[in-house]
Design a protein around this motif. Structure first.
Motif, mmCIF file in Angstrom:
data_model
loop_
_atom_site.group_PDB
_atom_site.id
_atom_site.type_symbol
_atom_site.label_atom_id
_atom_site.label_comp_id
_atom_site.label_asym_id
_atom_site.label_seq_id
_atom_site.Cartn_x
_atom_site.Cartn_y
_atom_site.Cartn_z
ATOM 1 N N GLN A 55 0.847 -1.194 0.000
ATOM 2 C CA GLN A 55 0.000 0.000 0.000
ATOM 3 C C GLN A 55 0.881 1.243 0.000
ATOM 4 O OE1 GLN A 55 -3.654 -0.265 0.484
ATOM 5 N NE2 GLN A 55 -3.695 1.874 -0.193
ATOM 6 N N GLN A 56 0.681 2.124 -0.966
ATOM 7 C CA GLN A 56 1.460 3.351 -1.064
ATOM 8 C C GLN A 56 0.746 4.500 -0.356
ATOM 9 O OE1 GLN A 56 4.529 3.339 -2.324
ATOM 10 N NE2 GLN A 56 4.356 1.168 -2.899
ATOM 11 N N THR A 57 1.473 5.577 -0.080
ATOM 12 C CA THR A 57 0.902 6.688 0.671
ATOM 13 C C THR A 57 -0.237 7.376 -0.066
ATOM 14 O OG1 THR A 57 2.621 8.154 -0.242
ATOM 15 C CG2 THR A 57 3.061 7.127 1.910
ATOM 16 N N ASN A 58 -0.257 7.284 -1.396
ATOM 17 C CA ASN A 58 -1.337 7.911 -2.162
ATOM 18 C C ASN A 58 -2.555 7.012 -2.332
ATOM 19 O OD1 ASN A 58 -0.313 6.038 -3.933
ATOM 20 N ND2 ASN A 58 0.093 7.481 -5.594
#
Length: 250
Positions: free
Chosen positions: A55-58
């Protein structure tokens, strides 16, 4: 409506960000894409080692696998809810004619269709595009159109958009795939230890690119929309093949 977005340029691509932004105006968008550029991966699946999803921050999910891996994982267990549609892109560079055989962008859409969902792949005719907003707008228009126009269960749409401002686009055109001449020869070199290495050469020039083809439409300022048939069987050749097989020694 929930839309799964993927690509083959990687989750950090400007094209996927532009596409997600446009489609989020009409749908709940989830992005699951490769963790790096996987152009040319075609329909390959990763089978010999585990696949990791991060999971990426965006909010995007990056996957250390191919475009097909991304869509397969997303639909078969990664996402809590199954999406209603798969949209792949926006690819930097066209996917015209024979390109579709190698394209990871097209492959991501194909996997969506294999798993029962309507799907389209969208590319822009530049490797350094200036008008990604045009391609994103085209994707939005097509997705809205597909809400009332069902695709047959073995069809995806391959879309190629000229790198032009929206006002300069002449319209949408239904097209067939053109064809290229055979690819240029490989480049042979030598590594620091003296061993031969090879670089795949560029694709061949346009060969069958007349009116009605995807090449012709894009070159003349139209958005090319080519329906691709997922069933690769050459049905007209089945009887002839069966006939000569009967004559083979047993």
């Amino acid at each position: 409506m929930q839309i799964l977005i993927s690509n083959d340029d990687g989750f950090q691509s400007e094209g996927i960000e532009c596409l997600a932004g446009a489609l989020s105006a009409i749908a709940d968008v989830r992005v699951v894409a490769p963790d790096r550029d996987r152009s040319g991966a075609s329909n390959s699946l990763t089978l010999e080692y585990p696949i990791r999803a991060t999971q990426q921050t965006n909010g995007y999910i990056s996957v250390n696998g191919t475009p097909t891996d991304c869509v397969h994982l997303a639909i078969t267990g990664l996402l809590e809810e199954e999406p209603d549609m798969v949209v792949s892109g926006i690819n930097h560079g066209p996917n015209l004619g024979d390109d579709v055989l190698y394209s990871g962008t097209v492959a991501a859409a194909t996997e969506g269709r294999f798993l029962g969902l309507p799907a389209l792949a969208i590319s822009i005719d530049s490797f350094a595009p200036e008008h990604l907003d045009t391609a994103a707008r085209a994707a939005k228009v097509l997705v809205e159109g597909l809400l009332s126009q069902q695709l047959s269960r073995d069809t995806i749409l391959n879309v190629n958009v000229p790198d032009l401002p929206w006002d300069a686009i002449k319209g949408f055109r239904g097209t067939r795939l053109g064809h290229r001449h055979k690819a240029e020869p490989v480049f042979k070199a030598t590594d620091p230890r003296g061993h031969p290495i090879y670089w795949v050469g560029p694709p061949g020039a346009e060969q069958d690119a007349g009116e009605g083809t995807d090449f012709h439409a894009v070159r003349n300022g139209y958005i090319s929309v080519t329906p691709l048939k997922i069933d690769l069987t050459h049905h007209a050749e089945v009887p002839a093949t069966a006939s000569w097989l009967e004559d083979l020694p047993r």
